[in-house]
Scaffold this active site. Structure first.
Site, short mmCIF file in Angstrom:
data_model
loop_
_atom_site.label_atom_id
_atom_site.label_comp_id
_atom_site.label_asym_id
_atom_site.label_seq_id
_atom_site.Cartn_x
_atom_site.Cartn_y
_atom_site.Cartn_z
N ASP A 194 -3.31 -18.03 2.95
CA ASP A 194 -4.64 -18.65 1.46
C ASP A 194 -5.62 -19.47 3.08
OD1 ASP A 194 -2.25 -19.64 2.32
OD2 ASP A 194 -1.51 -20.57 -0.33
N ASP A 222 -6.94 -4.80 4.03
CA ASP A 222 -7.92 -4.45 3.24
C ASP A 222 -9.02 -5.57 2.97
OD1 ASP A 222 -9.19 -2.24 1.40
OD2 ASP A 222 -7.62 -3.32 -0.36
N TYR A 268 0.78 -1.21 0.13
CA TYR A 268 0.09 0.01 -0.16
C TYR A 268 0.61 1.09 0.06
CZ TYR A 268 -4.93 -1.14 0.47
OH TYR A 268 -6.60 -0.90 -0.22
#
Ligand code: NAI
Length: 343
Positions: free
Chosen positions: A207, A231, A126
């Protein structure tokens, strides 16, 4: 009664509609807050400014310490950088906190979801540091600093203690990103071992973690992530409890705090009285609790309680916006909550 000044940033798209709703709710709840309005986002340009994040908006938050913010649009693949990211960096709002809870009357696959996502808010991919290496080859840099990793670890465990939470799960991909995610989990682990052994702690590869969440979210309590994972995990978890219309958030630093929903500016429904204002209303209640804790003012906490109880009553009575399967508009749902304020 002391009145606290907070900055209201309506933002873009559905922002002004949900910000107006939140303002009406705070007034109806007799919250000890008065708003001053400042702008950010595309709207700041439309109002004749030359920056999507005007200095007087940032200065106002610095002066008053708290803000309630609507979403700001960021163009995709081109154009100016995210106002939200810039604001978090400028004010050093390093902890994003997103509670995800099942709500009465909102039927979803799971009934008893009660998670909190803590997202490191200043680093990672980010950071938006991207370079053209040569034609056809571009690179994005993932940034991790020991200070920021340790700071968010410390903040998360401290929050766990303050909120009587029992477990922190760090989601990571340190098997692949050995240095950046490796540092992130190392620092969290050290904070845990050194100061918070009473809190359960685990590290889960992201994952597999996501598969586990959608199978049974009740196995998690606090989820700590670096910026990008946080996010993505936030929106996934929003889907467990009814969607983006019901997921609030806070961006917190050592000095200032900006409260905003997880959702974006939703251009597809903007200006049509279709947005669910609840996520921003819940963010406003979080703001009141923050004011109450940081400034020792019980009246702010009491107003937050009144708001929470009113929206729970409204939902229980089947009052819902379209995203939750109901037929109320933004304003009608807001009125339904206000009608139940002293119920
Ligand atoms: P979005 O969250 O705006 O919308 C995703 C979907 O959820 C849309 O179908 C929308 O209609 C729906 N939705 C969102 N909030 C809702 C609400 N309160 N009530 C009912 N339905 C709602 O995400 P999207 O489309 O990816 O992004 C749109 C813009 O918002 C982009 O420019 C993005 O950069 C920006 N954005 C800003 C954020 C912020 O200011 N903190 C956060 C996320 C996105």
């Amino acid at each position: 009664m002391t009145t606290h000044t907070a900055v209201l940033i309506p933002g873009d798209g559905i922002g002004p509609e949900v910000a107006q709703a939140a303002r009406r709710i705070l007034e109806a709840a007799d919250a000890p807050v008065q708003f001053i309005e400042r702008h950010a986002g595309v709207v700041a340009l439309e109002r004749g400014g030359d920056d999507v994040l005007p200095l007087d908006t940032v200065d106002a938050i610095r002066e008053h310490g708290v803000a309630l913010k609507g979403p700001c649009t960021t163009p995709i693949g081109k154009g100016f950088g995210s106002v939200n990211v810039a604001l978090r960096k400028k004010l050093n709002l390093y902890a994003a906190v997103r509670p995800v809870r099942s709500l009465p009357g909102v039927k979803t696959r799971f009934e008893d979801v009660d998670l909190v996502i803590v997202r490191e808010n200043t680093e990672g991919l980010y950071s938006g540091i991207e370079n053209l290496i040569t034609e056809g080859v571009v690179m994005s840099m993932k940034v991790a600093t020991r200070n920021a990793c340790s700071r968010i670890g410390e903040w998360t465990f401290d929050y766990a203690v303050r909120r009587n939470r029992s477990k922190v799960s760090v989601f990571h991909k340190a098997n692949i990103m050995k240095m950046t995610d490796g540092m992130f989990i190392d620092e969290a682990r050290q904070v845990h071992e050194k100061s918070y052994p009473q809190i359960k702690y685990e590290e889960v590869i992201i994952d597999a973690a996501l598969m586990k969440i959608v199978q049974d979210p009740t196995q998690f309590d606090i989820i700590l992530c670096e910026n990008l994972y946080g996010d993505i995990v936030s929106d996934l978890c929003a889907g467990l409890v009814g969607g983006l219309g019901v997921t609030p958030g806070a961006n917190i630093g050592d000095k200032d705090a900006v409260f905003e929903a997880v959702h974006g500016s939703a251009p597809d429904i903007a200006g049509q009285n279709l947005a669910n204002p609840l996520a921003l209303i819940m963010s406003a209640a979080m703001m009141l609790n923050y004011i109450s804790e940081s400034r020792k003012d019980d009246s702010a906490r009491d107003a937050a309680k009144r708001i929470k109880s009113a929206y729970n009553l409204a939902l229980n009575d089947g009052k819902r916006t379209r995203d939750l399967g109901g037929d109320l508009g933004t304003q009608e749902f807001t009125q339904a909550v206000i009608d139940r304020m002293n119920g």
